[in-house]
Design a protein around this motif. Sequence first.
Motif, mmCIF file in Angstrom:
data_model
loop_
_atom_site.group_PDB
_atom_site.id
_atom_site.type_symbol
_atom_site.label_atom_id
_atom_site.label_comp_id
_atom_site.label_asym_id
_atom_site.label_seq_id
_atom_site.Cartn_x
_atom_site.Cartn_y
_atom_site.Cartn_z
ATOM 1 N N UNK A 141 11.627 -15.657 -11.597
ATOM 2 C CA UNK A 141 10.571 -15.301 -12.546
ATOM 3 C C UNK A 141 9.709 -14.159 -12.007
ATOM 4 N N UNK A 142 9.508 -14.144 -10.701
ATOM 5 C CA UNK A 142 8.743 -13.030 -10.110
ATOM 6 C C UNK A 142 9.460 -11.700 -10.335
ATOM 7 N N UNK A 143 10.789 -11.684 -10.177
ATOM 8 C CA UNK A 143 11.550 -10.450 -10.351
ATOM 9 C C UNK A 143 11.452 -9.903 -11.774
ATOM 10 N N UNK A 144 11.179 -10.792 -12.732
ATOM 11 C CA UNK A 144 11.067 -10.324 -14.119
ATOM 12 C C UNK A 144 9.852 -9.434 -14.327
ATOM 13 N N UNK A 145 8.874 -9.499 -13.394
ATOM 14 C CA UNK A 145 7.685 -8.650 -13.489
ATOM 15 C C UNK A 145 7.882 -7.294 -12.821
ATOM 16 N N UNK A 146 9.005 -7.104 -12.132
ATOM 17 C CA UNK A 146 9.294 -5.818 -11.496
ATOM 18 C C UNK A 146 9.831 -4.845 -12.532
ATOM 19 N N UNK A 147 9.483 -3.619 -12.420
ATOM 20 C CA UNK A 147 9.918 -2.589 -13.362
ATOM 21 C C UNK A 147 11.440 -2.565 -13.444
ATOM 22 N N UNK A 148 11.945 -2.392 -14.661
ATOM 23 C CA UNK A 148 13.397 -2.441 -14.855
ATOM 24 C C UNK A 148 14.138 -1.367 -14.051
ATOM 25 N N UNK A 149 13.500 -0.233 -13.821
ATOM 26 C CA UNK A 149 14.156 0.821 -13.046
ATOM 27 C C UNK A 149 14.257 0.465 -11.569
ATOM 28 N N UNK A 150 13.422 -0.494 -11.110
ATOM 29 C CA UNK A 150 13.405 -0.864 -9.693
ATOM 30 C C UNK A 150 14.048 -2.227 -9.429
ATOM 31 N N UNK A 151 14.227 -3.017 -10.483
ATOM 32 C CA UNK A 151 14.574 -4.422 -10.306
ATOM 33 C C UNK A 151 15.913 -4.599 -9.575
ATOM 34 N N UNK A 152 16.932 -3.924 -10.021
ATOM 35 C CA UNK A 152 18.254 -4.096 -9.400
ATOM 36 C C UNK A 152 18.232 -3.617 -7.941
ATOM 37 N N UNK A 153 17.546 -2.555 -7.693
ATOM 38 C CA UNK A 153 17.486 -2.037 -6.316
ATOM 39 C C UNK A 153 16.818 -3.038 -5.393
ATOM 40 N N UNK A 154 15.706 -3.643 -5.830
ATOM 41 C CA UNK A 154 14.993 -4.609 -4.995
ATOM 42 C C UNK A 154 15.872 -5.827 -4.720
ATOM 43 N N UNK A 155 16.548 -6.344 -5.770
ATOM 44 C CA UNK A 155 17.413 -7.507 -5.588
ATOM 45 C C UNK A 155 18.570 -7.188 -4.651
ATOM 46 N N UNK A 156 19.156 -6.022 -4.812
ATOM 47 C CA UNK A 156 20.275 -5.633 -3.945
ATOM 48 C C UNK A 156 19.811 -5.486 -2.495
ATOM 49 N N UNK A 157 18.653 -4.885 -2.277
ATOM 50 C CA UNK A 157 18.135 -4.725 -0.919
ATOM 51 C C UNK A 157 17.872 -6.071 -0.264
ATOM 52 N N UNK A 158 17.319 -7.020 -1.035
ATOM 53 C CA UNK A 158 17.056 -8.358 -0.502
ATOM 54 C C UNK A 158 18.363 -9.048 -0.114
ATOM 55 N N UNK A 159 19.384 -8.978 -0.994
ATOM 56 C CA UNK A 159 20.675 -9.611 -0.677
ATOM 57 C C UNK A 159 21.285 -8.994 0.579
ATOM 58 N N UNK A 160 21.236 -7.678 0.686
ATOM 59 C CA UNK A 160 21.825 -7.012 1.843
ATOM 60 C C UNK A 160 21.088 -7.382 3.125
#
Length: 622
Positions: free
Chosen positions: A169-188
Amino acid sequence: MAVEGALTSSLRERVLARWSAREGGAQDRDAQRLALLERCVGSADGTCDLEPAPCHDVASAHELAGTTAALVHLGAVLRDLTLCDSAAGVRLQALSSTVDRAIDAHVAALEQGVERAFAIPELAVREEAGAPDEVDYVWDVATDAISWVDRRRSRSVPIAKQLGTTRASFHSHIHTDDRDRVARTLRESMARADELFWSEYRLQRPDGTWADVLERAVLVRSGGRVVHALGHLRERTMVRRLLRELEEAHERLEAANSAAQIGTIRIDRERLVTVRDAMLNRILGLPAEPSVHAYGETLTWVHPGDRDRLGAEIDRAMIDGSVVPLDCRVLRKDGTTRWVRGRARGLRTEDGTLRWLTGAVLDVTDEHEHAVERQRLLEDARRSRAEAEAMSRAKEEFLALVSHELRGPVNAMLGWLSLIRSGQLDAAQLDRALATLDRNAHAQSRLIEDLLDMSRVLAGKLRLELDVIDVASLASEAIASWEPAALAKSITLSNDGCASERALVLGDAGRLQQVLSNLLGNAIKFTPRGGCVSMKVSCTSERVRIAVRDTGPGIPESERERIFESFRQSGSQGARRESGLGLGLALVKTLVELHGGTVRVETPDDGRGSVLVVELPRRDQP
């Protein structure tokens, strides 16, 4: 009543059971949870210390992060039990307050420790006191539950309502242009076994606006897997704005420097590097892009003739921080030299240490060349003015000289004519009068002929009647014509001709006779009584050489070229020493050059007097 008394065995079991279920941990951690619970109870009673352990490296940061995460979960458990068990609610609430204070202390210690352990620079610019620009969280990876801790204010439900209680739910508040990048960085970061995760992105505020946020988190692992993340969010909108303004100011400065063709240099004495911008490299004839060089290469582009001086100026600026000039020549790779002008000064760090030197230079090659050209033109103008003034004086002197030279013979002739007409002269006096008239008439004729010849030369109307001539014969005739004048001054006049072969040249007999006569007349004029004048004709395979030597005062080195100018007498320096217009040697030079020859002044071996040498092309056959 003491808090410890409120925690009966059954209540402790309930706390530990719910705590274990919330953390999802293994049963072997129950002992650690019980020990931490006892410390919390003891802290509430004042019988033990619950201060965070020191955090100075990565290992201690991980340990402190685990303890803090456990405290956050314990606090949540106590709040839940307080709502469920009204009988023990007051005592559990007191214990919960103790845990909350411990959480605040542990979060603050962990934040400082993480920055030290992972060398994270402080990038935030805090706004006014009390502004909610930062918040901490604990993320349970297994359940995806996230607990928010606002250390500026009391633990607040609004933060959970704004940002959500799970990571998703927190990630849903991140800007759509940044959301995938943040999730990918966290997974990596989690897959690489990184100890720290960080990312920058835009986060939506409750009012719908966007804030620039920096997120940093310590990843706590168990069995090689991340079980918790203790993180920190900090709003960096002000920082971003300042950075953008700084970038815009930098771009404006670069544009201005580019338009003005100003290059910059920066020397870092601590890192021992020199940074040149694109414009400076373009001035140096290098690729137009910024470059970093070793400190020892700072002055390699400076012309060797200016390198020591400029090095001393830079050293002075790095010692006292003064402003120093950077005016020098630069040597480009293609071998050309450019001129630059600029200034530099030393810059200090916050503690006052001189660490940097920064400077700006401008290519002033065109300006320098224009200045050199202006100076050359100024010198030419001064020289031309001096020559014009000299010519003007020479003209005035010439007019006075001509008047004097013509008036003297005329006055003498008029005087003798008056005496002849009176009939009072005897035979001897009459002969003397006629000789004087004849001498002055010939003198005037020579003066007028010299003036006419010079006029023809200047008008380009002097013509030569060429024929093969024996220069030795002309020399003998010239000697004979000047013998009376030499005898009158007791001067010995001698002729050394070519004894074995004829000195033949192609020329105008009358003009060459004029050349020899002028040379002899000039020598006799400047030779004192009792002196010697000689004319020697010699030959080589290609040239005929005529040398007229006298034993006069000689010709100074500085005057040897100028005696062949019109209206000039050797050594006169503006003062009149002998009669004549000063045209004889000027005509000699002109006539000799018209015959393809040269004339010059030499010094005799014994150093007495002077020698005027004429050389003409030799003709083999008549």
